[in-house]
Design a protein around this motif. Sequence first.
Motif, short mmCIF file in Angstrom:
data_model
loop_
_atom_site.label_atom_id
_atom_site.label_comp_id
_atom_site.label_asym_id
_atom_site.label_seq_id
_atom_site.Cartn_x
_atom_site.Cartn_y
_atom_site.Cartn_z
N HIS A 156 -37.12 -9.26 23.91
CA HIS A 156 -36.86 -7.75 23.84
C HIS A 156 -35.73 -7.50 24.90
O HIS A 156 -34.78 -6.74 24.93
CB HIS A 156 -38.14 -6.86 24.08
CG HIS A 156 -38.69 -6.92 22.97
ND1 HIS A 156 -40.06 -6.31 22.82
CD2 HIS A 156 -38.74 -7.38 21.59
CE1 HIS A 156 -40.47 -6.23 21.59
NE2 HIS A 156 -39.85 -7.04 20.94
N LEU A 157 -36.00 -8.07 26.09
CA LEU A 157 -35.03 -7.83 27.47
C LEU A 157 -33.66 -8.46 26.80
O LEU A 157 -32.71 -7.76 27.34
CB LEU A 157 -35.54 -8.54 28.73
CG LEU A 157 -37.04 -8.16 29.19
CD1 LEU A 157 -37.26 -8.93 30.25
CD2 LEU A 157 -36.42 -6.70 29.85
N GLN A 158 -33.69 -9.70 26.11
CA GLN A 158 -32.36 -10.07 26.16
C GLN A 158 -31.61 -9.47 25.12
O GLN A 158 -30.44 -9.00 25.07
CB GLN A 158 -32.49 -11.53 25.33
CG GLN A 158 -31.07 -12.34 24.76
CD GLN A 158 -31.40 -13.83 24.15
OE1 GLN A 158 -31.95 -13.72 23.14
NE2 GLN A 158 -30.85 -14.70 24.80
N PHE A 159 -32.42 -8.59 24.05
CA PHE A 159 -31.74 -7.69 22.91
C PHE A 159 -31.38 -6.56 23.85
O PHE A 159 -30.00 -6.15 23.40
CB PHE A 159 -32.67 -7.47 22.04
CG PHE A 159 -32.29 -6.43 20.97
CD1 PHE A 159 -31.39 -7.12 20.03
CD2 PHE A 159 -32.42 -5.09 21.29
CE1 PHE A 159 -30.75 -6.12 19.00
CE2 PHE A 159 -31.51 -4.30 20.13
CZ PHE A 159 -31.16 -4.54 19.09
N GLY A 160 -31.89 -6.09 24.66
CA GLY A 160 -31.59 -4.90 25.40
C GLY A 160 -30.40 -4.88 26.34
O GLY A 160 -29.48 -4.21 26.41
N GLN A 161 -30.18 -6.22 26.82
CA GLN A 161 -29.12 -6.25 27.86
C GLN A 161 -27.77 -6.75 26.79
O GLN A 161 -26.64 -6.15 27.20
CB GLN A 161 -29.17 -7.83 28.67
CG GLN A 161 -30.31 -7.74 29.31
CD GLN A 161 -30.96 -8.93 29.92
OE1 GLN A 161 -30.46 -10.20 29.43
NE2 GLN A 161 -32.00 -8.92 31.07
N ARG A 162 -28.08 -7.10 25.64
CA ARG A 162 -26.80 -7.18 24.74
C ARG A 162 -26.33 -6.08 24.16
O ARG A 162 -24.96 -5.87 23.89
CB ARG A 162 -27.19 -8.59 23.50
CG ARG A 162 -27.27 -9.89 24.09
CD ARG A 162 -27.57 -10.90 23.03
NE ARG A 162 -26.69 -10.83 22.10
CZ ARG A 162 -27.07 -11.89 20.91
NH1 ARG A 162 -28.28 -12.47 21.07
NH2 ARG A 162 -26.26 -11.99 19.88
N LEU A 163 -27.17 -5.24 23.88
CA LEU A 163 -27.11 -3.89 23.10
C LEU A 163 -26.31 -3.04 24.29
O LEU A 163 -25.18 -2.53 24.13
CB LEU A 163 -28.14 -3.23 22.65
CG LEU A 163 -27.76 -1.80 22.17
CD1 LEU A 163 -26.96 -1.58 20.95
CD2 LEU A 163 -29.41 -1.16 21.77
N ASP A 164 -26.87 -3.18 25.59
CA ASP A 164 -26.27 -2.40 26.70
C ASP A 164 -24.80 -2.97 26.90
O ASP A 164 -23.81 -1.89 27.04
CB ASP A 164 -27.10 -2.74 28.08
CG ASP A 164 -26.74 -2.01 29.19
OD1 ASP A 164 -26.30 -0.82 29.29
OD2 ASP A 164 -26.73 -2.57 30.50
#
Length: 458
Positions: free
Chosen positions: A400-408
């Motif tokens: 989830h953290l990795q996804f959030g960073q990429r979306l950000d």
Amino acid sequence: MDQMTNRPTPEDLTAWDRAHNLHPWASTDSFGEDDYMRVRGAEGVYVWDESGRRFIDGPGGMWCVQIGYGRAEMAQAIADQAMQMPYASPWAFTTGPAAELAREIAARTPGDLNTVHFTTGGSTAVDTALRTMQFYWNVKGKPDKKVIISREKGYHGSTFLAASVTGKERFKTRFDKHEEVHFLPDVNPYHRPAGMSVADWCDAKVADLENAIRDLGADRVGAFIAEPILCSGGVIVPPEGYHQRTRAICAENDILYISDEVVTGFGRLGHWFASEDVFGIVPDMITCAKGLTSGYLPLGACIISDRIMQDLKDNEKDEVFYNGYTYSGHPVACVAALKNIEIMEREDINGHVRRVAPLFQQRMRTIGETYDIVGDVRGMGLLGCIECRPDLSNDTYAAHLQFGQRLDAACEARGLLLRPFGNMAVFSPPLIMSEAEINEMFDIMEAGLTQLSEEYNG
């Protein structure tokens, strides 16, 4: 240093920030290495970084920039008060701005919440409410009535008591916490069992509180603290009727009800406070901060009911309320809050929020219907969350953290600042945001989600 201007270079500032500035929630493995975006200007709903790139401020600072950036009249009011009377000890003096602001806040709170204790921000406002609860039950001769009930995914601050009642189950902090806190399970309807109706989920969440009081003993439970919307937990909107029913249970069991409106207060849902106008309850105490000054200066408040104050006054013993801060009722901060209220009323910002919120919420719903990668969208007023499900086979916090960073990163590249919480992106933009700016913000969000969908789904 720049030899021509004798001013720090961007490289100097980055080095000094890394070497000397410990940011909130910094990871120990990257102390002195993180590279934060350095912002140098802002106006309206936009901020500019040092290179001159413009971004929509999706989080509204930290849920707080209600009237937007660059208000010259706010800066002038602050400057004028700083010259006239920059500080006065709240132990020995009062000031006109503090007295006037206390009255203005009391005029906008629900029911009999008419006594304002000024603090330095949201965390100290929550600590004040919880210390007031302790003081109250001690004065009332019930020293064992101190257990605090809170909710998982609720966020209440970083000071000792406020952090103790914060229920971020994914945060494994190395800080100690107050022991007399009981957490109720997640109230998010999105996470209810398959096949369960929202009404049945509400019944179960109300039963959580009833069962906790029964097991702990009403004679031991001093307070229940709740956000009208659990904001940092992912903009969780409890099911309809939940707040009214839990408020009634607290009243029946002589338990103080604390409504943490640090985020929802001052216009976020289109009203000065959400407790009564949106959710139909009158709590015993309300905490507020953030939108109180629109982020122009730090200020918080704990607002206490007449009933509590009268009970304390009627006590036979002369007690001292040993709670307060060097900067309680700071005159410059109070002037900022007064100017903030003046601007919000003159421009009918609460009404504006109610008028544009349908578009804001509809754009989020459309995103939820369009993208398979989105699991849930939710919110009220100018407050929202898009919760994604990037990889159902790897449903871990790390993923989830990795996804959030990429979306950000995808949105930032297109001119939108997000505040990702793992797989969730939350929105709380300045309340002055126009319909055109709402559309611009969600157009960028859709472009970012389109990119991430292609990357994750091939």
